[in-house]
Design a protein around this motif. Structure first.
Motif, PDB file in Angstrom:
ATOM      1  N   ALA A  63       0.813  -1.208   0.000  1.00  0.00           N
ATOM      2  CA  ALA A  63       0.000   0.000   0.000  1.00  0.00           C
ATOM      3  C   ALA A  63       0.850   1.263   0.000  1.00  0.00           C
ATOM      4  N   LEU A  64       2.135   1.156   0.291  1.00  0.00           N
ATOM      5  CA  LEU A  64       2.985   2.339   0.364  1.00  0.00           C
ATOM      6  C   LEU A  64       3.314   2.913  -1.003  1.00  0.00           C
ATOM      7  N   TRP A  66       0.990   3.376  -3.332  1.00  0.00           N
ATOM      8  CA  TRP A  66      -0.183   4.031  -3.910  1.00  0.00           C
ATOM      9  C   TRP A  66       0.065   5.519  -4.098  1.00  0.00           C
ATOM     10  N   THR A  67       0.860   6.077  -3.214  1.00  0.00           N
ATOM     11  CA  THR A  67       1.206   7.492  -3.284  1.00  0.00           C
ATOM     12  C   THR A  67       2.516   7.700  -2.538  1.00  0.00           C
ATOM     13  N   SER A  69       3.082  10.243  -0.635  1.00  0.00           N
ATOM     14  CA  SER A  69       2.786  11.179   0.439  1.00  0.00           C
ATOM     15  C   SER A  69       3.388  10.704   1.760  1.00  0.00           C
ATOM     16  N   TRP A  72       0.629   9.586   4.179  1.00  0.00           N
ATOM     17  CA  TRP A  72       0.150   8.222   3.938  1.00  0.00           C
ATOM     18  C   TRP A  72       1.128   7.196   4.501  1.00  0.00           C
ATOM     19  N   PHE A  75       0.683   7.001   8.214  1.00  0.00           N
ATOM     20  CA  PHE A  75      -0.562   6.319   8.561  1.00  0.00           C
ATOM     21  C   PHE A  75      -0.392   4.794   8.451  1.00  0.00           C
ATOM     22  N   VAL A  76       0.221   4.328   7.373  1.00  0.00           N
ATOM     23  CA  VAL A  76       0.419   2.885   7.194  1.00  0.00           C
ATOM     24  C   VAL A  76       1.344   2.338   8.280  1.00  0.00           C
ATOM     25  N   SER A 106       2.953  -4.566   3.103  1.00  0.00           N
ATOM     26  CA  SER A 106       3.167  -3.201   2.613  1.00  0.00           C
ATOM     27  C   SER A 106       4.572  -2.715   2.916  1.00  0.00           C
ATOM     28  N   GLY A 177      -9.183   1.473  -1.454  1.00  0.00           N
ATOM     29  CA  GLY A 177      -7.968   0.867  -1.981  1.00  0.00           C
ATOM     30  C   GLY A 177      -8.160   0.265  -3.359  1.00  0.00           C
ATOM     31  N   ARG A 180      -8.289   3.070  -5.841  1.00  0.00           N
ATOM     32  CA  ARG A 180      -6.998   3.740  -6.001  1.00  0.00           C
ATOM     33  C   ARG A 180      -6.070   2.949  -6.907  1.00  0.00           C
TER      34      ARG A 180
END
Length: 393
Positions: A63-64, A66-67, A69, A72, A75-76, A106, A177, A180
């Motif tokens: 998931a890291l 995806w962007t 940022s 983000w 948060f993960v 992730s 998700g 995205r």
């Protein structure tokens, strides 16, 4: 079939594996908290572009990517810490095991060159734990089920408010998700099959709750039988994985000339970056007899262990030897998280009687100190509420 479907076997072993791996990953994340951005985040040498190129080739999930940022990433990382702690405590274990797996995949797939070997074991076990009923004992879920043992199953599930809320929140996160990663709002891209798996697990969670709430006793018994079969199959896979790790490690060592002449352990003891205690390493390294015994002993234990599973006494002796070996690796070579991961994997073979004694001793200390009047309720698990039903009787 009766044995495989009557109950989820190895409740104490699965609980130890759950606690061991979630604790190992939690301690690792907390230790690397000051270095998290360099290891897995936007400040690392393995840049976001390099990570995307690698994932495009191997189709790994993270998931890291995806962007890029920073918000983000934080948060993960925080979600990985929280899910590890909650899984260790056994709170809403079915959901937390999935979130724990997502956090492990992730972070590890974001920077594949970060790790010491133990990360590979955590990577695999995080996937296997999703399919186990690892909260039957030593968990908040088991405690909640034990407290509600005197109520009807339908009423107990009906009073559950946290579960449906958590299920809806998970569905919204999955929807975001999926959108995205697809680019068109529908399933697509290189990870489409993985999202099918995630949505399938989410649907199963909802169906499980609905069946426990509205279905009759026979339908609930059938669900328990299916869950037991999946759990027992996953436990077999975990045990086979541990045996495979030791068997391959041992047979590869046999082919090495340094292992054949008994000097293999001498060389890592002389490496500065693997010597947190130089004096102790030097003391062991200067004794040729000790080096030879440890070298040959390591090979013999690893090769022999898979063949001793049907001899309980010999298996337990070798199990203690392997755990002591990993404890020595943690101290002498400075690889604590690798050792913790391997010890947690070895725990799947610990005797049930030993684990019960450990649990009884810990429970006695807790209940005698705080609630001595409720000592008789100690040790009840989530699956002890209803009598097990099987496919054949």
């Amino acid at each position: 079939m009766r044995v495989a479907s009557a109950a989820a076997l190895g409740p104490y072993q699965s609980a130890v594996v759950r606690i061991g791996f979630s604790a190992t990953w939690l301690f690792f994340l907390l230790r690397e908290l000051p270095n998290r951005r360099e290891l897995y985040g936007p400040d690392g040498p393995w840049s976001w572009d390099l990570g995307n190129r690698l994932v495009d080739g191997n189709h790994a999930f993270t998931a890291l990517l995806w962007t890029d940022s920073t918000v983000w990433f934080e948060f993960v990382y925080a979600l990985a810490i929280v899910s590890s702690a909650l899984l260790m405590l056994g709170w809403r274990t079915r959901t937390m095991s999935i979130v724990f797996m997502i956090g492990v995949l992730s972070l590890q797939n974001r920077s594949v060159f970060v790790g010491d070997g133990g990360d590979n074991v955590i990577h695999l076990m995080a996937i296997y734990l999703v399919f186990t009923r690892c909260a039957q004992v030593w968990s908040l879920d088991a405690r909640r089920a034990a407290l509600g043992a005197g109520r009807a199953c339908r009423d107990r599930v009906g009073r559950d408010r946290v579960g449906p809320v958590l299920w809806v929140a998970s569905g919204l996160a999955l929807l975001a998700g999926t959108w995205r990663t697809s680019g068109s709002g529908v399933l697509g891209g290189g990870e489409w099959w993985l999202w099918v798996v995630f949505w399938g697990m989410w649907a199963v969670q909802g169906l499980w709750w609905a069946a426990r709430r509205y279905a009759d006793a026979d339908a609930r018994a059938l669900l328990d039988v299916l869950a037991n079969l999946v759990h027992n199959a996953a436990m077999v896979v975990i045990m086979a994985e541990v045996c495979l790790v030791y068997a391959t490690a041992g047979w590869y060592k046999i082919q090495g000339s340094r292992w054949q002449d008994g000097t293999a352990l001498f060389y890592p003891l002389k490496l500065d970056y693997f010597s947190p205690w130089p004096e102790l390493s030097s003391l062991l390294g200067t004794s040729g007899v000790i080096v030879m015994l440890l070298t040959y002993g390591t090979v013999m234990v690893q090769v022999a262990f898979p063949f001793t599973l049907f001899n309980r006494r010999v298996k337990n002796v070798l199990l203690v030897a392997m755990m002591l070996e990993h404890a020595g690796i943690a101290v002498l070579l400075g690889l604590p998280f690798f050792s913790l991961a391997m010890i947690a994997a070895d725990a799947v073979f610990l005797p049930t009687s030993f684990l019960r004694r450990v649990g009884a001793y810990a429970g006695r200390l807790r209940w005698e100190a705080r609630l001595p009047g409720r000592r008789g309720r100690r040790g009840q698990g989530a699956d002890e509420v209803e009598r097990p039903r099987t496919l054949v009787g």
